[in-house]
Design a protein around this motif. Structure first.
Motif, mmCIF file in Angstrom:
data_model
loop_
_atom_site.group_PDB
_atom_site.id
_atom_site.type_symbol
_atom_site.label_atom_id
_atom_site.label_comp_id
_atom_site.label_asym_id
_atom_site.label_seq_id
_atom_site.Cartn_x
_atom_site.Cartn_y
_atom_site.Cartn_z
ATOM 1 N N GLY A 124 -1.758 1.228 -11.447
ATOM 2 C CA GLY A 124 -0.418 1.318 -11.039
ATOM 3 C C GLY A 124 0.023 2.514 -10.533
ATOM 4 O O GLY A 124 1.235 2.949 -10.141
ATOM 5 N N ALA A 125 -0.841 3.906 -10.492
ATOM 6 C CA ALA A 125 -0.462 5.169 -10.054
ATOM 7 C C ALA A 125 -0.498 5.180 -8.576
ATOM 8 O O ALA A 125 -1.093 4.467 -7.804
ATOM 9 C CB ALA A 125 -1.322 6.227 -10.486
ATOM 10 N N THR A 126 0.232 5.888 -7.824
ATOM 11 C CA THR A 126 0.243 5.874 -6.342
ATOM 12 C C THR A 126 -0.326 7.394 -6.090
ATOM 13 O O THR A 126 -0.314 8.630 -6.838
ATOM 14 C CB THR A 126 1.721 6.315 -6.074
ATOM 15 O OG1 THR A 126 2.552 4.928 -6.150
ATOM 16 C CG2 THR A 126 1.788 6.369 -4.421
ATOM 17 N N ILE A 127 -1.313 7.158 -5.078
ATOM 18 C CA ILE A 127 -2.075 8.434 -4.579
ATOM 19 C C ILE A 127 -1.771 8.597 -3.300
ATOM 20 O O ILE A 127 -2.001 7.779 -2.534
ATOM 21 C CB ILE A 127 -3.533 8.182 -5.009
ATOM 22 C CG1 ILE A 127 -3.884 7.965 -6.417
ATOM 23 C CG2 ILE A 127 -4.647 9.417 -4.460
ATOM 24 C CD1 ILE A 127 -5.396 7.470 -6.547
ATOM 25 N N THR A 128 -1.426 9.760 -2.937
ATOM 26 C CA THR A 128 -1.223 10.115 -1.713
ATOM 27 C C THR A 128 -1.948 11.161 -0.940
ATOM 28 O O THR A 128 -3.187 11.561 -1.553
ATOM 29 C CB THR A 128 0.386 10.954 -1.715
ATOM 30 O OG1 THR A 128 0.419 12.232 -2.545
ATOM 31 C CG2 THR A 128 1.309 10.122 -2.112
ATOM 32 N N ARG A 129 -2.008 11.569 0.346
ATOM 33 C CA ARG A 129 -3.067 12.465 1.028
ATOM 34 C C ARG A 129 -3.127 13.605 0.097
ATOM 35 O O ARG A 129 -2.398 14.399 -0.110
ATOM 36 C CB ARG A 129 -2.204 12.622 2.579
ATOM 37 C CG ARG A 129 -3.124 13.448 3.184
ATOM 38 C CD ARG A 129 -2.866 13.704 4.513
ATOM 39 N NE ARG A 129 -1.712 13.473 5.107
ATOM 40 C CZ ARG A 129 -1.253 12.716 6.354
ATOM 41 N NH1 ARG A 129 -2.532 12.456 7.182
ATOM 42 N NH2 ARG A 129 -0.327 12.580 6.686
ATOM 43 N N GLY A 130 -4.758 13.926 0.069
ATOM 44 C CA GLY A 130 -4.726 15.403 -0.510
ATOM 45 C C GLY A 130 -5.140 15.302 -2.017
ATOM 46 O O GLY A 130 -5.579 16.143 -2.503
ATOM 47 N N LYS A 131 -4.907 14.085 -2.514
ATOM 48 C CA LYS A 131 -4.901 13.903 -4.066
ATOM 49 C C LYS A 131 -6.269 13.090 -4.267
ATOM 50 O O LYS A 131 -6.756 12.417 -3.497
ATOM 51 C CB LYS A 131 -3.815 13.263 -4.837
ATOM 52 C CG LYS A 131 -2.432 13.745 -4.457
ATOM 53 C CD LYS A 131 -2.276 15.348 -4.970
ATOM 54 C CE LYS A 131 -1.033 15.768 -4.589
ATOM 55 N NZ LYS A 131 -0.883 17.377 -5.228
ATOM 56 N N ALA A 132 -6.712 13.428 -5.412
ATOM 57 C CA ALA A 132 -7.998 12.755 -6.041
ATOM 58 C C ALA A 132 -7.882 11.348 -6.131
ATOM 59 O O ALA A 132 -6.963 10.821 -6.963
ATOM 60 C CB ALA A 132 -8.796 13.333 -7.031
ATOM 61 N N VAL A 133 -8.763 10.436 -5.916
ATOM 62 C CA VAL A 133 -8.924 8.805 -6.267
ATOM 63 C C VAL A 133 -9.561 8.705 -7.229
ATOM 64 O O VAL A 133 -9.516 7.922 -8.173
ATOM 65 C CB VAL A 133 -9.484 8.188 -5.138
ATOM 66 C CG1 VAL A 133 -8.230 8.043 -3.983
ATOM 67 C CG2 VAL A 133 -10.566 8.607 -4.427
ATOM 68 N N PHE A 134 -10.561 9.815 -7.556
ATOM 69 C CA PHE A 134 -11.340 9.773 -8.787
ATOM 70 C C PHE A 134 -12.147 11.066 -8.771
ATOM 71 O O PHE A 134 -12.125 11.848 -7.851
ATOM 72 C CB PHE A 134 -12.361 8.614 -9.020
ATOM 73 C CG PHE A 134 -13.362 8.689 -8.016
ATOM 74 C CD1 PHE A 134 -14.705 9.065 -8.191
ATOM 75 C CD2 PHE A 134 -13.224 7.728 -6.778
ATOM 76 C CE1 PHE A 134 -15.699 8.705 -7.359
ATOM 77 C CE2 PHE A 134 -14.355 7.563 -5.958
ATOM 78 C CZ PHE A 134 -15.481 8.259 -6.052
ATOM 79 N N ARG A 135 -12.781 11.511 -9.794
ATOM 80 C CA ARG A 135 -13.597 12.852 -10.070
ATOM 81 C C ARG A 135 -15.014 12.352 -10.371
ATOM 82 O O ARG A 135 -15.446 11.722 -11.163
ATOM 83 C CB ARG A 135 -13.191 13.763 -10.766
ATOM 84 C CG ARG A 135 -11.916 14.400 -10.399
ATOM 85 C CD ARG A 135 -11.005 15.379 -11.518
ATOM 86 N NE ARG A 135 -11.936 16.690 -11.218
ATOM 87 C CZ ARG A 135 -11.393 17.573 -10.569
ATOM 88 N NH1 ARG A 135 -10.155 17.536 -9.777
ATOM 89 N NH2 ARG A 135 -11.909 18.745 -10.516
ATOM 90 N N LEU A 136 -16.021 12.998 -9.607
ATOM 91 C CA LEU A 136 -17.251 12.746 -9.887
ATOM 92 C C LEU A 136 -18.270 14.152 -10.137
ATOM 93 O O LEU A 136 -18.098 15.138 -9.257
ATOM 94 C CB LEU A 136 -18.056 12.003 -8.444
ATOM 95 C CG LEU A 136 -19.432 11.341 -8.655
ATOM 96 C CD1 LEU A 136 -19.288 10.162 -9.665
ATOM 97 C CD2 LEU A 136 -19.966 11.018 -7.635
ATOM 98 N N ASP A 137 -18.544 14.200 -11.474
ATOM 99 C CA ASP A 137 -19.175 15.435 -11.936
ATOM 100 C C ASP A 137 -18.051 16.412 -11.707
ATOM 101 O O ASP A 137 -18.534 17.880 -11.451
ATOM 102 C CB ASP A 137 -20.481 15.631 -11.097
ATOM 103 C CG ASP A 137 -21.622 15.071 -11.447
ATOM 104 O OD1 ASP A 137 -21.611 14.238 -12.488
ATOM 105 O OD2 ASP A 137 -22.566 14.932 -10.612
#
Length: 350
Positions: free
Chosen positions: A86-99
């Protein structure tokens, strides 16, 4: 009520209208005059109006955010952070983190498919540079060439993200979408070791949409750009507009053959809030007649010689006028006939 019961309703109302006729015209269609006997109660009346009639056909739909798109890992590592559903993600923000390194959302139609470094040229370079500029980076020219100046701006950007300042962009470092996204569901969990191509989450657009599936027989209603009315959960009615129409094959159940359906996507002209999937009713325009005379359907009389008429009431005098009917909509019917004008009164069932 919609088209599913319109025919039965019109027939019932016409029958009721016929039953209350005080005068039936015999012989040639036209007008016959009369007077109410002294002391008789006034006849219930309704006005002839000039208006635009709109016939609407209701279909069930679903309120949501459109089709979901899967975001997959382009690199190998451990998923260390995921956004909440349900979160909103905008330009420049992380969609997930890997390592513990962010995979960043950028806007554009071209997916990241190669490493960008000084010397690279192409539309994907320009797309990336537009995003870099939109994020407030300067000192380079937005064009199709990845220059040394671009690399310098990228190093500053990477420093702010906590990444190694390489000045180049690997395809696993960014994800492109048309705009801001809403996290529809998670396909994995933090702590999972993900390889290239592993599904991480599903996202949609952020704007609420109404989705409707129509049979082929109702395809005439599905016109891109056409206005509709959407009844939301709770009964609020808001205006909308058809933004997309597509023909899709629906797999049959229990060995039945697939059927073809028309998928309609409706956007809203007004602000609509949606936290998840919900049922709605979408009213499509099946017919429209502007600037016509109209009366309640119940005012129609069945004439003995065929066709319909209305009983015009003028003070104590009444006369029956044969009419031609047109569009039926919202309990009213388009009429035309000799001498009829807006503002006249017609008899109604008591």
């Amino acid at each position: 009520m919609g088209a599913r019961r319109r025919a039965a309703t019109v027939a019932g109302v016409l029958a009721a209208g016929a039953a209350v006729a005080a005068v039936t015209v015999f012989g040639m269609p036209g007008a016959r005059s009369g007077h109410r006997p002294a002391g008789r109660a006034p006849v219930p009346t309704a006005g002839i109006t000039r208006q635009t009639l709109v016939d609407r056909e209701d279909h069930d739909g679903t309120l949501g955010h459109g089709d979901a798109t899967t975001i997959s890992s382009r690199g190998a590592g451990t998923v260390t952070w995921l956004p909440p559903e349900g979160a909103t993600i905008t330009r420049g923000k992380a969609v997930f983190r890997l390592d513990d390194r962010p995979v960043v959302l950028l806007y554009g139609p071209i997916p990241a498919y190669r490493r960008l470094a000084p010397g690279a040229r192409g539309a994907d370079v320009e797309q990336f540079e537009r995003n870099l500029w939109a994020l407030g980076r300067r000192g380079f020219t937005v064009d199709r060439a990845y220059s040394a100046a671009t690399a310098a701006a990228v190093r500053d950007w990477q420093d702010d993200l906590g990444l190694t300042k390489t000045g180049s962009v690997d395809p696993g470092q960014v994800v492109y979408a048309a705009g801001a996204v809403r996290v529809d569901s998670l396909s994995t969990q933090a702590g999972t070791v993900a390889g290239p191509g592993a599904a991480v989450e599903k996202v949609t657009g952020t704007a609420p949409l109404a989705l409707v599936g129509l049979d082929q027989s109702a395809g005439r209603l599905a016109r891109r750009g056409a206005a509709v009315r959407v009844t939301l959960p709770g009964g609020k009615v808001v205006p909308g507009r058809i933004t997309k129409v597509a023909t899709v094959a629906v797999r049959g159940e229990n060995g039945e053959s697939a059927t073809t359906r028309i998928k309609v996507v409706v956007g809203f002209d007004a602000a609509v809030t949606s936290e998840g999937t919900a049922a709605v009713t979408v009213a499509f325009t099946a017919g429209e007649r502007p600037d016509v005379l109209a009366v309640p359907v119940a005012a129609l009389l069945a004439l003995a010689e065929g066709g319909h008429g209305v009983q015009v009431v003028d003070g104590a005098a009444t006369r029956t006028v044969a009419v031609r009917t047109g569009l039926f909509a919202d309990g009213r019917v388009e009429i035309s006939g000799a001498g009829l004008q807006a503002g006249m009164k017609v008899a109604m069932p008591s």
